[in-house]
Write a protein that holds these residues in place. Structure first.
Motif, PDB file in Angstrom:
ATOM      1  N   CYS A   1      -7.679  41.883 -70.015  1.00  0.00           N
ATOM      2  CA  CYS A   1      -8.501  42.723 -69.189  1.00  0.00           C
ATOM      3  C   CYS A   1      -8.756  41.652 -67.946  1.00  0.00           C
ATOM      4  O   CYS A   1      -9.367  40.681 -68.333  1.00  0.00           O
TER       5      CYS A   1
ATOM      6  N   CYS B   1     -16.990  45.880 -68.054  1.00  0.00           N
ATOM      7  CA  CYS B   1     -15.938  47.021 -67.782  1.00  0.00           C
ATOM      8  C   CYS B   1     -16.277  47.686 -66.600  1.00  0.00           C
ATOM      9  O   CYS B   1     -17.356  48.342 -66.281  1.00  0.00           O
TER      10      CYS B   1
ATOM     11  N   CYS C   1     -11.807  50.372 -64.267  1.00  0.00           N
ATOM     12  CA  CYS C   1     -10.698  50.431 -63.372  1.00  0.00           C
ATOM     13  C   CYS C   1      -9.362  51.163 -64.006  1.00  0.00           C
ATOM     14  O   CYS C   1      -8.320  51.412 -63.421  1.00  0.00           O
TER      15      CYS C   1
ATOM     16  N   CYS D   1      -6.117  49.055 -68.306  1.00  0.00           N
ATOM     17  CA  CYS D   1      -5.816  48.693 -69.433  1.00  0.00           C
ATOM     18  C   CYS D   1      -5.339  49.924 -70.031  1.00  0.00           C
ATOM     19  O   CYS D   1      -4.235  49.876 -71.204  1.00  0.00           O
TER      20      CYS D   1
HETATM   21  S1  SF4 Z   1     -11.191  49.788 -67.785  1.00  0.00           S
HETATM   22 FE1  SF4 Z   1     -10.116  48.274 -69.187  1.00  0.00          FE
HETATM   23  S2  SF4 Z   1      -9.231  46.846 -67.692  1.00  0.00           S
HETATM   24 FE2  SF4 Z   1     -10.717  47.745 -66.551  1.00  0.00          FE
HETATM   25  S3  SF4 Z   1     -12.348  46.507 -66.761  1.00  0.00           S
HETATM   26 FE3  SF4 Z   1     -12.729  48.164 -68.218  1.00  0.00          FE
HETATM   27  S4  SF4 Z   1     -11.671  47.240 -70.052  1.00  0.00           S
HETATM   28 FE4  SF4 Z   1     -11.239  46.186 -68.403  1.00  0.00          FE
END
Ligand code: SF4
Ligand code: SF4
Length: 386
Positions: free
Chosen positions: A312, A357, A360, A363
């Motif tokens: 991430c 988190c 975004c 992931c």
């Molecule tokens: S959505 Fe997923 S990739 Fe984005 S910050 Fe959160 S855990 Fe990380």
């Protein structure tokens, strides 16, 4: 070691395959640091005792799915000294890296070099899912597989899969595949391809390879005491690995079970189980059905800890957050909940926690289970955030 004819391939495969995705490492923080001495000893012991299928993939043991991992070069070394000739070697085309048709040949040729072999006995399109499937089909995956079979670079073509049943059926019907590889275990019979998918494979005369037979260790590490006691009373000499693996080998659709072994003790235990076939009784199956229903009610997040969502960009350790969240809900006990909170606080590093988190969603497209990770982080926050 028991061997079975593998679908229509005419090849006899051991019922146990050696998966090279979780090899022992010298630095637990760095997956590229494979312990060559121990890993080689493990793989050779398995082969000496009859395992004749070794599975690796382009990204195994890398820090990012975009990088080539350390597993393929390790396998090349471990299979020297006559071991390569004793096994069916499998690796996979990294579909997420393919931008055009010629990339497919580029990666296959690079893998032949990395594995120091003239051909691959089994070659899989890695992780077909609804996101990648339409694109990779249009880029010419079928034409690529046909030509690689024709020129002898690969001997059998198949695909691994993590998605819903209709996508699986579509992929099955798109080509005369020799085999498919799915996630399957006594907990996941209604999940992803599941039992229906396994039956479709058998109906087509294909071979079926199973991954995640113990659900990434979940079926061992998260078994509540009362269920373990029930299983122990029925089969006092069986471990939880016995239950998980034997269930699979008692399914008529299953040919080969892949196990990602991280220690010599895992190799020894799996070899022992695979060498002593036991027909399970109605009572055994009923006991596992009770276990399945117990977990089905309690499993909040269907995360297999595969790590495909990592890294991430913000450093959140997604599977660790979900694992403690699932632990928290596993059984209705204040003690268990308190323990999950305690371990979350101590075992998840501050920079790995949910609060980093930023939603975004980068992931989510990488998660083979299709989990809404960003939203689930809010749920994790609800439990561990105060
Ligand atoms: S959505 Fe997923 S990739 Fe984005 S910050 Fe959160 S855990 Fe990380
Ligand atoms: S969230 Fe998805 S990709 Fe990440 S570890 Fe869990 S199952 Fe794998």
């Amino acid at each position: 070691m028991i061997k079975k004819m593998f679908g229509k391939t005419g090849v006899e495969l051991s019922v146990l395959g050696f998966g090279c995705m979780r090899l022992p490492v010298t630095n637990p923080e760095d997956p590229t640091t494979i312990d060559y001495d121990l890993g080689t000893a493990m793989i050779r012991k398995a082969i000496d005792q009859g395992v004749n299928y070794v599975d690796t993939a382009w990204p195994y043991h890398s820090n990012s799915r975009l990088d080539p991992g350390a597993s393929e070069p390790f396998v090349a070394q471990a299979l020297k000294g006559g071991y390569r000739e004793k096994v069916n070697l499998a690796t996979k085309l990294p579909l997420w890296l393919i931008k055009e048709r010629k990339d497919m040949d580029k990666y296959l040729d690079a893998q032949l070099k990395r594995l120091e072999t003239s051909h691959l006995d089994f070659y899989l399109a890695h992780n077909i899912n609804s996101l990648v499937w339409p694109q990779i089909k249009d880029l010419g995956l079928i034409d690529f597989m046909e030509s690689a079979l024709k020129d002898g670079r690969i001997k059998q073509a198949g695909f691994s899969f993590h998605d819903r049943l209709p996508v699986f059926e579509e992929a099955l019907n798109s080509f005369d595949w020799s085999f498919a590889q799915i996630q399957y275990n006594y907990l996941d019979i209604e999940y992803q391809a599941g039992r229906k998918g396994a039956q479709m494979v058998k109906e087509r005369g294909m071979g079926l390879i199973i991954m995640e037979p113990l659900r990434g260790g979940f079926l061992i590490n998260h078994m509540p005491e009362e269920l373990k006691k029930m299983l122990d009373e029925i089969r006092p000499h069986w471990s939880l690995a016995d239950w998980g693996l034997r269930w699979l080998w008692n399914q008529p659709e299953v040919n080969l079970v892949l196990s990602g072994m991280t220690a010599m003790s895992h190799v020894e235990e799996n070899l022992k189980i695979a060498s002593t076939p036991i027909e399970m009784t109605e009572r055994d199956f009923e006991a596992l059905e009770k276990v399945r229903l117990f977990f089905k009610e309690r499993l909040k997040i269907n995360c297999t800890s595969c790590g495909y969502c990592l890294p991430c960009p913000e450093g959140v350790n997604i599977p660790k957050n979900f694992s403690y969240y699932n632990d928290y809900h596993l059984v209705d006990s204040d003690e268990v909940r308190a323990r999950a909170k305690f371990y979350y606080a101590g075992q998840v590093a501050p920079h790995e926690k949910f609060e980093h988190c930023v939603h975004c969603r980068q992931c989510e497209e990488k998660c083979p289970q299709g989990l809404p990770i960003s939203d689930l982080m809010d749920e994790v926050a609800g439990v561990f955030g105060n």
